[in-house]
Each structure stands twice: as structure tokens, then as C-alpha cells.
Design a protein around this motif. Structure first.
Motif, PDB file in Angstrom:
ATOM      1  N   GLU A   6      17.176  28.726  -5.202  1.00 19.56           N
ATOM      2  CA  GLU A   6      18.461  28.327  -5.769  1.00 19.56           C
ATOM      3  C   GLU A   6      19.058  27.160  -4.991  1.00 19.56           C
ATOM      4  O   GLU A   6      19.683  26.265  -5.574  1.00 19.56           O
ATOM      5  N   GLY A   7      18.861  27.149  -3.676  1.00 19.99           N
ATOM      6  CA  GLY A   7      19.305  26.011  -2.881  1.00 19.99           C
ATOM      7  C   GLY A   7      18.594  24.738  -3.301  1.00 19.99           C
ATOM      8  O   GLY A   7      19.202  23.657  -3.362  1.00 19.99           O
ATOM      9  N   TYR A  22      13.395  23.710   3.250  1.00 13.02           N
ATOM     10  CA  TYR A  22      13.406  25.060   2.668  1.00 13.02           C
ATOM     11  C   TYR A  22      12.079  25.770   2.912  1.00 13.02           C
ATOM     12  O   TYR A  22      12.049  26.959   3.265  1.00 13.02           O
ATOM     13  N   CYS A  53      27.080  29.945  -5.539  1.00 15.23           N
ATOM     14  CA  CYS A  53      25.651  29.945  -5.867  1.00 15.23           C
ATOM     15  C   CYS A  53      25.061  28.613  -5.406  1.00 15.23           C
ATOM     16  O   CYS A  53      25.631  27.555  -5.662  1.00 15.23           O
ATOM     17  N   GLY A  96      23.327  32.612   2.775  1.00  9.76           N
ATOM     18  CA  GLY A  96      23.044  33.147   1.453  1.00  9.76           C
ATOM     19  C   GLY A  96      21.775  33.969   1.396  1.00  9.76           C
ATOM     20  O   GLY A  96      21.757  35.071   0.830  1.00  9.76           O
ATOM     21  N   MET A 123      16.860  32.866  -3.003  1.00  7.32           N
ATOM     22  CA  MET A 123      18.033  32.119  -2.570  1.00  7.32           C
ATOM     23  C   MET A 123      17.664  30.701  -2.152  1.00  7.32           C
ATOM     24  O   MET A 123      18.390  29.746  -2.451  1.00  7.32           O
ATOM     25  N   SER A 139      22.491  28.186   2.393  1.00  4.50           N
ATOM     26  CA  SER A 139      21.469  29.000   1.728  1.00  4.50           C
ATOM     27  C   SER A 139      20.488  29.605   2.729  1.00  4.50           C
ATOM     28  O   SER A 139      20.036  30.743   2.551  1.00  4.50           O
TER      29      SER A 139
END
Length: 581
Positions: free
Chosen positions: A337-338, A14, A301, A97, A334, A93
Motif C-alpha cells: 500500500e505504501g 520497501y 492509508c 503502519g 502495508m 508504512s
């Protein structure tokens, strides 16, 4: 694969992709400019349009898009195995996303902070705009009605969470007063605010609060009424009074919860007690629909969710003070959130194996614990089942830090309920914006005011909630539609983003176009399969609404394709904010 290795690789991925892909689409694709005037500055009114520090708006945006979504989705989709769930969360994501959320945010910022349903008329046509409004209204209608029930169920399952969730409201309002009226430091005061809130979190197990039936209305119905009334007032107040300070407190909750989960994974892994007990892949679990396409509908989500485009273009676009901040808020939220969804997958794939108590009181561990909870789709599909799988699994891991389980349960329950509350009143505020825009275009000026539009948003949700009785569970009748509706909205938002990028020339449109095609295929596939399922169940209500959704989605896709291949592009220069009307 070891749970600790999964966590480290995912988190590193990420961070790398934010720096590489995120920065690329920000600079090269959307051409962010710190010199561009944003709606929050041009239309500042102290109520909805408020220039805000990126750290504060990040807190609002993240807690609004998250809610219980990155928890309940992975907690049910893991029934197909932890590998497909993790792959979809990670890749979805990053390339879908985050592009979806960031794209909806920046386009709204370049169109006076209008909602995506409103600016659709500019990038496709006015017919599509009205159809988009219908999809958005339906989604928000269900969300507002169901989240009152969601929080009521959490309160019933974890009564130790009630006091802390409600005390956060006056704490947040005091924080907002001191920061925005007295000019105090938001960071220092927000830390004191979260510490005060956590006093009530730790008192929670000693002062559990259970709602009794009132005038024949069961506890879930009473809580639903209270929460809808709260949502009305929270949604008409200036964002600086409650929404921003409360969500900034919730962002600290996120940091604390994720830190505890990460430390819990480390402690449980090093002690040798954390093993993945979920199957890597389980293509045909009992009673479950097929993994393709329903994995991509069940996990929204955490991977990609249409609701996020409403938050991006509904509230956040009116508060981001600089285009340079939009990448951190839209794309960064986002990916965060992932990361949360990744921890949820670890909690329900491994944490639950550290100890699971059945309804009969028997305590199971290892594979037996997981297979008992996920014995079938029906067993794992209930809201309470999904939430408890995460809360119990997370509590097992955090317990390895020496924190008693009764407190870890309270911490995680307050965390989940607080995020659900944020989603409730953010959805109500967005529905108000959507209705105001619609009534403005229809020249129904008496319905465009914030009180009238908010009352309509709350009252229609209340009608749905109590359509089946005093328990407030009416929205459950439409809940089987929500996954497909939500992801259809994501696909339609990506179509608009693709058409916007096409006006910028070259192949920039591929950044939105490839995800748009994928999500359009997956969601329409799932909607068609649902149509047959509702037919075999002889459910005329769901059949009718689902059919209308399919028609609208196909219509917008066709309109989008026509626009894409036409030479009639919108002007290259984006609309600049000029007024708040």
C-alpha cells in the motif's frame, strides 16, 4: 528530484525493509511459529473461518485495507508539498503502519480470531474494551455510510466504469464456485476472470451507464441504497462465495494498475515529459490547516490507518492458515500500500502537469496545471477533486504507452471503484463481527446471529446516509471527524500491541511503543485543534462527538499507561482457539 528516481528508491527501500525489518519483527519480536494452530484451522466453519492460501488472503487483505484511502489521502496532503507526503508514506508504512497491521493480525490469530476491540479486555481491562467498541463502531458506521456515496460519486464522474464494476460480482462468484466446489486452479481461473472483466473495462467508454433519479431520489441516493443492499448480502455469504474470489481478482487489478503506472512513469520520464510540478514543501497553503499534526491525519492509508487493525483482526485473522503466512499478509500488504501511495504522489505531483482540463474547458500544463487544481485547501479537498487528480494524472502517464486516454481513464476508475467496493462490504462484515461480540458479552443472544447483526450494521449506516435527505450524503456531516477517529484508533491499537509485547519480556515493546506514543500525540493534538475549529463554526454536533472521542482516547491512554507500569501482566501463553462461540 526526478519522478523515476523517487519511484526506484522508494520501491527498493520497501523491498529491503521487508526483508530486514519485517523478518526481524516476525522472528525476533513476535516469534512466529508455523506449528501453532490458527483459528482458521481450529474453528473452520466454511463461512468466516476458512484456511486460505497466503496469495489469496493477501489479495483480500490488501484490497480491504486499501480502498480509496492510499489515493485520496496523498492526493490532498500533497498540498503541503511532495517531500513531506513521501517521507511520511515511506517511513510511516515501514515502522508504524506495517507493525500496526501485522501486530493486530497476529494477536488476533492467537486469540481465536477475535477483533482488537474484544481482546483489548485481556491486555488492558473490560472497561477499555467497551470504550474501544464505541470508537470502532463509530468508525465503521461512518465508513459503511460514506463508501456507498464514494462509489456513487465515482460512477457519476466515470460512468464508463459502472459495467465492469458490477460484472465483477458474477465473475467472482463463478470463480469461487469453480475453485472451492470443483477444485479448479485458482491462479489459472483468476487470470481468465480478470481478462473477462477487462473486456467490460474496454467496452466501458462505449456503454457508459448513468443512473437516473428514481421516485424523486437522486442518483447518489439510488446508488447508495443499491450498494448497501449489496453489502448486506455480500457480508453474510461465506467468504469463499464472493469475498475471497472477488478480492483475488482485485489483486490482479492492482498488479495491472501498478504495472501500467510504473511503465507510464518510465515512458513519460524517458520522453522528457514527466516533471515534478508540485512544490517540494509548502508549509502554509491557502486555507489549509497546519502541516503538523494534520499531515499525519490526512495521509492514513499508505502510512498507518486504524481501519487496518479492524481488517487484520476482523476478517483476515479468520482466514490466514499459518502464522508463517501472517508476515506476508500483514506486513507485506502495508508495504504494498505504501508503494501504491508513492505512485499516487508521483501521479498528482508530476502526472497532472502533463495536462489538466479546468471546469471551463481550458487545458493547462506544467506548474500552472498543479497550482490551478491545488489553488487552496477548499479547491482540493472535495472527494471528486482528490479522485480526479489521481485518475487524470495517472491517465496522462499511462497514455505515454500508446493506450488511448479514454481507456486509461476507464481502467483507473474501475480500479478505484472496485477497491472502494471491497472496503464497503469488508467494513460491513467487520461491523457484524463487532456487534456480535458486543451482544454476546451483553447476553443479547437474539442479536448475535449474522443476519440480525448485519441488518443492524447496514440499517444504522442507511439512517446516517439519509439523515440529511434523499441524496445519501448524511455521512458527510460526520466526515470531518473521520481522520482523527481513524488515527486515534491506530494509536489505541498500537497501545494494545505494545502491552502485548511487554508480556514477552525485554524491550520488544519498543517496536509498538514508539509508534504508539507518536500517533497518540499527533491524533490527540489534531482532535483538540478540531474541537476549537468546530467551536468557531458553532457546530454542536461535531463538537459533542469530537469531545467524547477525546475523552475516550485519553481514558484508554491512561488505562494503558497504568497497565504498562503495573505488575499485573496477562499470562505469557496466548489463548488457543477452542470454539467458535
Amino acid at each position: 528530484m526526478d519522478a523515476l528516481v523517487i519511484m526506484i528508491l522508494a520501491f527498493a527501500g520497501y523491498l529491503i525493509m521487508y526483508k530486514v525489518y519485517g523478518q526481524y519483527i516476525g522472528k525476533r519480536i513476535f516469534a512466529l511459529s508455523g506449528e501453532a494452530q490458527t483459528p482458521s484451522v481450529a474453528l473452520e466453519d466454511g463461512v468466516d473461518y476458512v484456511p486460505t492460501k497466503k496469495e489469496v488472503i493477501f489479495g483480500h487483505h490488501f484490497t480491504s485495507i486499501a480502498g480509496t484511502g492510499p489515493i485520496v489521502g496523498p492526493a490532498i496532503a500533497i498540498i503541503w508539498g511532495w517531500v513531506p507526503a513521501l517521507v511520511w508514506v515511506f517511513l510511516g508504512s515501514i515502522v508504524m503502519g506495517a507493525v500496526h497491521d501485522f501486530g493486530a493480525l497476529i494477536i488476533s490469530m492467537r486469540n481465536q480470531g477475535k477483533s482488537i476491540s474484544d481482546y483489548t479486555s485481556k491486555y488492558i481491562n473490560s472497561r477499555t474494551r467497551f470504550l474501544f467498541f464505541l470508537i470502532v463502531f463509530l468508525e465503521l458506521w461512518i465508513v459503511i455510510a460514506i463508501f456507498g456515496l464514494v462509489i456513487a460519486i465515482i460512477f457519476a464522474m466515470y460512468p464508463q466504469s459502472v459495467a465492469a464494476v458490477w460484472v465483477e460480482v458474477p465473475i467472482a462468484m463463478m470463480l469461487g464456485y469453480l475453485v472451492y466446489r470443483k477444485g479448479k486452479s485458482v491462479m489459472a481461473l483468476s487470470i481468465w476472470a480478470i481478462l473477462l472483466m477487462y473486456v467490460f473495462v474496454f467496452l466501458g467508454p462505449y456503454i457508459p451507464m448513468k443512473m437516473p433519479a428514481v421516485a424523486g431520489i437522486p442518483a447518489t441516493g439510488v446508488w447508495t441504497i443499491i450498494l448497501l443492499v449489496y453489502a448486506f448480502f455480500a457480508s453474510v455469504l461465506p467468504v469463499t462465495t464472493l469475498l475471497q474470489p472477488r478480492d483475488f481478482i482485485n489483486s490482479h487489478q492492482l498488479v495491472i494498475a501498478m504495472a501500467l503506472l510504473i511503465l507510464g512513469v518510465l515512458a513519460a520520464s524517458f520522453s522528457g515529459n514527466l516533471e515534478i510540478v508540485a512544490p517540494a514543501v509548502q508549509s502554509a497553503p491557502a486555507q489549509a490547516p497546519p502541516m503538523w499534526p494534520f499531515l499525519f491525519i490526512t495521509i492514513a492509508c499508505g502510512a498507518i490507518s486504524g481501519f487496518h487493525s479492524l481488517v487484520s483482526s476482523g476478517t483476515s485473522a479468520k482466514q490466514v492458515r499459518s502464522e508463517d503466512d501472517s508476515l506476508f499478509v500483514g506486513y507485506g500488504s502495508m508495504l504494498m500500500e505504501g508503494a501504491l501511495a508513492t505512485l499516487v504522489i508521483i501521479a498528482v505531483a508530476a502526472g497532472i502537469g502533463m495536462g489538466y482540463t479546468t471546469k471551463s474547458g481550458e487545458t493547462l500544463t506544467g506548474v500552472a496545471a498543479w497550482t490551478t487544481h491545488y489553488s487552496s485547501w477548499a479547491a482540493a479537498a472535495g472527494l471528486g477533486s482528490k479522485i480526479s487528480a489521481f485518475v487524470d494524472g495517472a491517465a496522462n502517464m499511462i497514455n505515454m504507452l500508446g493506450i488511448p486516454k479514454q481507456f486509461t481513464l476507464a481502467i483507473m476508475a474501475v480500479f478505484v471503484a472496485s477497491f472502494a467496493g471491497t472496503t464497503l462490504d469488508t467494513a460491513t462484515r467487520i461491523q457484524r463481527y463487532v456487534l456480535s461480540e458486543l451482544f454476546t458479552s451483553l447476553k443479547l443472544d437474539f442479536l448475535t446471529g449474522k443476519y440480525a447483526a448485519t441488518f443492524l450494521a447496514v440499517s444504522t449506516a442507511c439512517i446516517l446516509a439519509f439523515a440529511t435527505g434523499a441524496g445519501g450524503k448524511g455521512a458527510l456531516k460526520l466526515w470531518p471527524l473521520f481522520g482523527a477517529v481513524n488515527q486515534t484508533l491506530a494509536a489505541l491499537a498500537l497501545i494494545v500491541i505494545t502491552l502485548y509485547l511487554k508480556t514477552k519480556g525485554g524491550l520488544k515493546w519498543l517496536v509498538g511503543g514508539i509508534p504508539a506514543v507518536f500517533m497518540s500525540v499527533m491524533t490527540l493534538w489534531a482532535a483538540v485543534m478540531n474541537q476549537f475549529k468546530f467551536g468557531t463554526q458553532h457546530n454542536m454536533l461535531l463538537q459533542t462527538i469530537n469531545f467524547v472521542i477525546i475523552i475516550i482516547a485519553v481514558w484508554i491512554v491512561i488505562e494503558g499507561l497504568i497497565k504498562f507500569f503495573s505488575d499485573d501482566d496477562v499470562p505469557l501463553d496466548d489463548a488457543q482457539p477452542v470454539s467458535s462461540s
